[in-house]
Design a protein around this motif. Structure first.
Motif, PDB file in Angstrom:
ATOM      1  N   GLN A 184       0.803  -1.219   0.000  1.00 12.48           N
ATOM      2  CA  GLN A 184       0.000   0.000   0.000  1.00 12.48           C
ATOM      3  C   GLN A 184       0.841   1.278   0.000  1.00 12.48           C
ATOM      4  N   ASP A 185       2.049   1.203   0.563  1.00 12.91           N
ATOM      5  CA  ASP A 185       2.922   2.384   0.581  1.00 12.91           C
ATOM      6  C   ASP A 185       3.967   2.353  -0.530  1.00 12.91           C
ATOM      7  N   VAL A 186       3.883   1.332  -1.399  1.00 11.07           N
ATOM      8  CA  VAL A 186       4.836   1.228  -2.506  1.00 11.07           C
ATOM      9  C   VAL A 186       4.232   1.957  -3.705  1.00 11.07           C
ATOM     10  N   PRO A 187       4.924   2.969  -4.233  1.00 11.14           N
ATOM     11  CA  PRO A 187       4.360   3.738  -5.358  1.00 11.14           C
ATOM     12  C   PRO A 187       4.165   2.891  -6.606  1.00 11.14           C
ATOM     13  N   MET A 188       3.157   3.230  -7.389  1.00  8.50           N
ATOM     14  CA  MET A 188       2.849   2.525  -8.631  1.00  8.50           C
ATOM     15  C   MET A 188       3.862   2.973  -9.685  1.00  8.50           C
ATOM     16  N   GLU A 189       4.945   2.217  -9.809  1.00 12.90           N
ATOM     17  CA  GLU A 189       6.017   2.594 -10.716  1.00 12.90           C
ATOM     18  C   GLU A 189       6.783   1.352 -11.157  1.00 12.90           C
ATOM     19  N   GLU A 190       7.781   1.559 -11.972  1.00 12.77           N
ATOM     20  CA  GLU A 190       8.591   0.464 -12.481  1.00 12.77           C
ATOM     21  C   GLU A 190       9.276  -0.275 -11.328  1.00 12.77           C
ATOM     22  N   ASN A 191       9.301  -1.593 -11.431  1.00 13.93           N
ATOM     23  CA  ASN A 191       9.969  -2.468 -10.444  1.00 13.93           C
ATOM     24  C   ASN A 191       9.313  -2.431  -9.061  1.00 13.93           C
ATOM     25  N   ARG A 192       8.041  -2.048  -8.987  1.00 13.35           N
ATOM     26  CA  ARG A 192       7.394  -1.908  -7.679  1.00 13.35           C
ATOM     27  C   ARG A 192       7.259  -3.239  -6.937  1.00 13.35           C
ATOM     28  N   LEU A 193       7.211  -4.363  -7.648  1.00 10.24           N
ATOM     29  CA  LEU A 193       7.070  -5.655  -6.975  1.00 10.24           C
ATOM     30  C   LEU A 193       8.414  -6.327  -6.707  1.00 10.24           C
ATOM     31  N   GLU A 194       9.500  -5.672  -7.116  1.00 14.52           N
ATOM     32  CA  GLU A 194      10.826  -6.245  -6.867  1.00 14.52           C
ATOM     33  C   GLU A 194      11.010  -6.454  -5.370  1.00 14.52           C
ATOM     34  N   GLY A 195      11.441  -7.646  -5.002  1.00 11.08           N
ATOM     35  CA  GLY A 195      11.646  -7.976  -3.602  1.00 11.08           C
ATOM     36  C   GLY A 195      10.491  -8.722  -2.978  1.00 11.08           C
ATOM     37  N   PHE A 196       9.278  -8.605  -3.556  1.00  8.66           N
ATOM     38  CA  PHE A 196       8.078  -9.215  -2.982  1.00  8.66           C
ATOM     39  C   PHE A 196       7.663 -10.508  -3.682  1.00  8.66           C
ATOM     40  N   LEU A 197       8.345 -10.884  -4.768  1.00 11.52           N
ATOM     41  CA  LEU A 197       8.000 -12.108  -5.502  1.00 11.52           C
ATOM     42  C   LEU A 197       8.849 -13.243  -4.953  1.00 11.52           C
ATOM     43  N   TYR A 198       8.238 -14.023  -4.076  1.00 10.12           N
ATOM     44  CA  TYR A 198       9.040 -14.988  -3.319  1.00 10.12           C
ATOM     45  C   TYR A 198       9.593 -16.090  -4.214  1.00 10.12           C
ATOM     46  N   PRO A 199      10.932 -16.325  -4.143  1.00  7.15           N
ATOM     47  CA  PRO A 199      11.560 -17.383  -4.947  1.00  7.15           C
ATOM     48  C   PRO A 199      11.213 -18.764  -4.401  1.00  7.15           C
ATOM     49  N   ASP A 200      10.590 -19.585  -5.237  1.00  8.52           N
ATOM     50  CA  ASP A 200      10.112 -20.896  -4.802  1.00  8.52           C
ATOM     51  C   ASP A 200       9.764 -21.714  -6.046  1.00  8.52           C
ATOM     52  N   THR A 201       9.322 -22.945  -5.840  1.00  7.16           N
ATOM     53  CA  THR A 201       8.834 -23.775  -6.943  1.00  7.16           C
ATOM     54  C   THR A 201       7.316 -23.669  -7.000  1.00  7.16           C
ATOM     55  N   TYR A 202       6.805 -23.299  -8.170  1.00  5.93           N
ATOM     56  CA  TYR A 202       5.376 -23.077  -8.353  1.00  5.93           C
ATOM     57  C   TYR A 202       4.840 -23.957  -9.475  1.00  5.93           C
ATOM     58  N   GLN A 203       3.548 -24.194  -9.412  1.00  5.07           N
ATOM     59  CA  GLN A 203       2.842 -24.845 -10.513  1.00  5.07           C
ATOM     60  C   GLN A 203       1.837 -23.852 -11.087  1.00  5.07           C
ATOM     61  N   PHE A 204       2.067 -23.480 -12.328  1.00  2.00           N
ATOM     62  CA  PHE A 204       1.178 -22.561 -13.025  1.00  2.00           C
ATOM     63  C   PHE A 204       0.588 -23.278 -14.239  1.00  2.00           C
ATOM     64  N   TYR A 205      -0.447 -22.673 -14.804  1.00  2.00           N
ATOM     65  CA  TYR A 205      -1.038 -23.202 -16.026  1.00  2.00           C
ATOM     66  C   TYR A 205      -0.360 -22.582 -17.242  1.00  2.00           C
ATOM     67  N   ILE A 206      -0.308 -23.347 -18.319  1.00  2.00           N
ATOM     68  CA  ILE A 206       0.151 -22.791 -19.589  1.00  2.00           C
ATOM     69  C   ILE A 206      -0.841 -21.705 -20.008  1.00  2.00           C
ATOM     70  N   ASN A 207      -0.318 -20.564 -20.470  1.00  2.00           N
ATOM     71  CA  ASN A 207      -1.157 -19.413 -20.825  1.00  2.00           C
ATOM     72  C   ASN A 207      -2.004 -18.956 -19.636  1.00  2.00           C
ATOM     73  N   ASP A 208      -1.355 -18.854 -18.501  1.00  2.00           N
ATOM     74  CA  ASP A 208      -2.033 -18.455 -17.268  1.00  2.00           C
ATOM     75  C   ASP A 208      -2.289 -16.947 -17.253  1.00  2.00           C
ATOM     76  N   ASN A 209      -3.090 -16.536 -16.286  1.00  2.00           N
ATOM     77  CA  ASN A 209      -3.416 -15.122 -16.107  1.00  2.00           C
ATOM     78  C   ASN A 209      -2.288 -14.439 -15.322  1.00  2.00           C
ATOM     79  N   PRO A 210      -1.669 -13.356 -15.846  1.00  2.46           N
ATOM     80  CA  PRO A 210      -0.567 -12.697 -15.138  1.00  2.46           C
ATOM     81  C   PRO A 210      -0.929 -12.238 -13.730  1.00  2.46           C
ATOM     82  N   VAL A 211      -2.163 -11.776 -13.538  1.00  2.00           N
ATOM     83  CA  VAL A 211      -2.586 -11.328 -12.205  1.00  2.00           C
ATOM     84  C   VAL A 211      -2.585 -12.504 -11.238  1.00  2.00           C
ATOM     85  N   ARG A 212      -3.087 -13.644 -11.689  1.00  2.00           N
ATOM     86  CA  ARG A 212      -3.119 -14.822 -10.823  1.00  2.00           C
ATOM     87  C   ARG A 212      -1.714 -15.295 -10.502  1.00  2.00           C
TER      88      ARG A 212
END
Length: 376
Positions: A184-212
């Motif tokens: 909420q206090d992170v400005p809407m700008e380039e690289n705003r999610l840097e640091g918050f995308l936790y590195p892990d093993t995920y299962q996603f769908y092919i052609n998945d939704n970017p928001v999901r």
């Protein structure tokens, strides 16, 4: 006994007085009854109005938290069963209202079988339209995001795995109004999610939704950042994003896990002595500013004009330079207590030599340069 005319004239007076008193009582009672009835009507109206607003908010997806879910339906899944799933996943609040709406708009028709993604910001009509489409989520891709990857690297990794286009991930990360409290206090700008995308093993769908996809990583981070870590963050006097910024530098600078807390201590020692050390001089921040990893930085590289270049900016860079794992975050929260202000990497095993003074550091740099030349 006979009565005089005067006696007959006096007798009606008390009866008339009683009637007036009775009328006044009746009028007062009627007024109280009317007021009570009005209060009752107003109360019922308010209750019905509030209930109507509650149903409308749910039906039209107003004032609802951000939430996505994947529903797996079979051909015989009823409207009521779908409503139960949606309620349990936090997509809707009123099972009976959705069931009634689905029965009215969808009739006897059941939804298609398959996997469908729905979100709390969809209204009832959008949810039903989504469940009536042919399912596109069938093939799964397993993606492992290494610790220390930048958002650019993550986006390319997801594109290579056919999960999402890299540009779609970057654009969504920079512009989508995610509702996580930590952002909420992170400005809407380039690289705003840097640091918050936790590195892990995920299962996603092919052609998945970017928001999901991004929500999945953000939710994972939110779970991994424990209450104890949040308490340590508050005690540190730094914000969560600032702690992640320090952790990201630790992640990129320390090759050996056992040196993470030591390098974090160097960073804090410099931050706590701005008069003598106004700049952190972290090479990894320059590489982030350049957008590439260079084995040897030139003097020209160190002069790059960027809010991430810690050879130029005072104190911390603008934000995280990668997405750190829990060990690096813990090192940033619990740095080693020492008097080191400098370090240089050993070219042989990527360990570091630490120094308290600049003269000691110069000697270490010269020794490591000689060792590098001997290694060819």
């Amino acid at each position: 006994m006979s009565r005089t005319s005067g006696e007959y004239e006096q007798s009606p007076a008390p009866r008339a007085g009683k009637r007036r008193k009775k009328r006044r009582k009746n009028r007062a009672g009627s007024m109280m009854h009317a007021v009570s009835y009005l209060v009752f009507i107003l109360g019922v109206s308010l209750i019905l109005s509030g209930f109507g607003i509650y149903i409308a908010n749910d039906m039209f997806a107003l004032v609802k938290p951000e939430k996505t879910a994947m529903l797996e339906l079979s051909k015989d899944t009823t409207h009521g069963e779908v409503a139960k799933m949606l309620k349990e996943e936090g997509i809707i609040r009123c099972r009976w209202a959705f069931t009634l709406y689905a029965n009215f708009s969808n009739g006897d028709k059941t939804f298609d079988s398959g996997k469908f993604e729905v979100s709390a910001d969809m209204d009832y009509g959008q949810i039903i339209n989504t469940l009536n489409r042919v399912s596109t989520y069938t093939e799964v891709a397993e993606v492992t995001i290494p610790e220390g990857y930048t958002i650019q690297q993550i986006a390319q990794l997801l594109e290579d795995a056919r999960v999402c286009g890299a540009e779609d991930i970057i654009e969504t990360a920079n512009t989508y109004p995610f509702k996580h409290e930590m952002l909420q206090d992170v400005p809407m700008e380039e690289n705003r999610l840097e640091g918050f995308l936790y590195p892990d093993t995920y299962q996603f769908y092919i052609n998945d939704n970017p928001v999901r996809v991004l929500n999945t990583m953000l939710n994972n981070f939110n779970n991994k950042y424990t209450s104890e870590m949040r308490e340590l963050t508050e005690q540190s006097g730094y914000s969560m994003r600032q702690i992640l910024t320090i952790a990201s530098m630790v992640e990129r600078e320390a090759v050996l896990p056992e040196e993470q807390a030591t390098i974090a201590g160097v960073i804090y020692n410099r931050l706590n002595d701005p008069q003598n050390f106004p700049h952190l001089d972290i090479d990894a921040t320059v590489q982030y500013a350049l957008g590439e990893h260079k084995e040897n930085l030139t003097y020209e590289d160190l002069e790059i004009d960027s809010p991430y270049n810690t050879y130029k900016v005072t104190g911390l860079p603008k934000g995280p330079i990668c997405n750190p794992g829990v060990p690096a975050i813990l090192a940033a929260l619990q740095p080693e207590n020492h008097n080191y202000y400098f370090y240089v990497a050993d070219p042989e095993d990527q360990s570091h030599l630490f120094a308290q003074t600049y003269s000691e550091h110069e000697a270490n740099v010269a020794a490591m340069q000689e060792k590098k030349e001997q290694m060819g």
